[in-house]
Design an enzyme around this catalytic site. Structure first.
Site, short mmCIF file in Angstrom:
data_model
loop_
_atom_site.label_atom_id
_atom_site.label_comp_id
_atom_site.label_asym_id
_atom_site.label_seq_id
_atom_site.Cartn_x
_atom_site.Cartn_y
_atom_site.Cartn_z
N PRO A 2 0.84 -1.21 0.00
CG PRO A 2 -0.64 -1.53 1.75
CD PRO A 2 0.64 -2.03 1.19
CD GLU A 3 3.20 2.74 -4.26
OE1 GLU A 3 3.28 3.88 -4.74
OE2 GLU A 3 3.53 1.73 -4.91
#
Ligand SMILES: [Zn+2]
Length: 284
Positions: A2-3
């Site tokens: 996840p960014e």
């Protein structure tokens, strides 16, 4: 992993659910994912959730004491980093518990906030807030990356961060001490949109300004789409994001560029893969 857009999507979901809710009990099942403050988890009992924030890829929570006259002062800072496969989901009490559930926050309305992480690269940390430790100090001690927020950084600061960098631009974009929250997906996507090759260095001012614009646009578009679900990412309600449908290069090696038709390539740069179009993206 996840960014920024995925973590922001989780934060937005939790912001609708948590603030003002009482935490009945916090259960930590694996101490190795909570290296800071693991022994203090029982002390969260009965506190109330305050603000839910995001800094780069970090989720940050304050917990406060409830007073008869309303909100008490922030008492604890909780940090959660989802790592590679971490998920933070609100579940109903009777809902089957997924494997690899390492922490559970029991809420007063009967729901549970569950942290699950099969690969266990995620991290949690907890610190008390007092006269000596304010929120900024706690965040630094909890390991929150010191870089600037890509959606807040101005033009001059952006140029300052990347001008004269000796590292390839792809590596510089991933450096969380410069910008925080950009990972492989959004670095590759913004470089394609800006027409800059991942190995480029010594990039001119106008092209860096274009990169800043494209990076911000791609992050905003991804937030609107609920993030990218390329592997197992889901938001706090268990829903997938849709931005992977709009990826131009990430995960598309061997396929034709949507802009020029050339075959997209994947290379390794400093141990990380980079996806790019050899025709649309230029060095320097
Ligand atoms: Zn192309």
């Amino acid at each position: 992993m996840p960014e920024l857009p995925e973590v922001e999507t989780v934060a937005r979901g939790l912001r609708r659910m948590l603030p003002g809710t009482r935490l009945v009990r916090a259960e930590l099942r694996r101490r190795d994912i909570a290296r800071i403050g693991a022994a203090d988890w029982p002390r969260l009992e009965g506190l109330e959730w305050g603000a839910v924030e995001r800094a780069g890829k970090y989720l940050l929570f304050t917990l406060r004491r409830r007073t008869p006259r309303g909100q008490g002062r922030p008492a604890w800072r909780l940090m959660i980093h989802l790592g590679m496969t971490g998920q933070l989901r609100i579940s109903q009490a009777g809902e089957a518990e997924p494997a690899h559930t390492h922490a559970i926050f029991y809420l007063e309305n009967g729901n549970q906030l569950r942290f699950q992480d099969p690969r266990r690269f995620g991290r949690l940390g907890l610190l008390p807030l007092d006269e000596e430790t304010d929120i900024a100090e706690a965040d630094a001690r909890l390991g929150v990356a010191p870089g600037r927020e890509p959606l807040e950084i101005g033009e001059a600061e952006f140029i300052e961060l990347f001008r004269g960098s000796q590292a390839p631009i792809k590596s510089a974009l991933l450096d969380q001490k410069r910008l925080r929250g950009v990972g492989n997906i959004y670095a590759d996507e913004s470089l394609h949109r800006a027409g800059i090759a991942p190995r480029a260095r010594g990039i001119s001012r106008p092209r860096l300004l274009r990169l800043r614009r494209e990076l911000r646009a791609v992050l905003r578009a991804a937030i609107r789409a609920g993030g990218s679900s390329v592997s197992d990412y889901v938001n706090s309600e268990g829903e997938r994001g849709w931005f992977q449908m709009q990826h131009r290069v990430y995960g598309r090696e061997g396929q034709p560029c949507r802009q020029c038709g050339a075959k997209l390539r994947r290379v390794e740069i400093s141990g990380r893969s980079a996806h790019y179009c050899p025709q649309c993206q230029r060095l320097g």
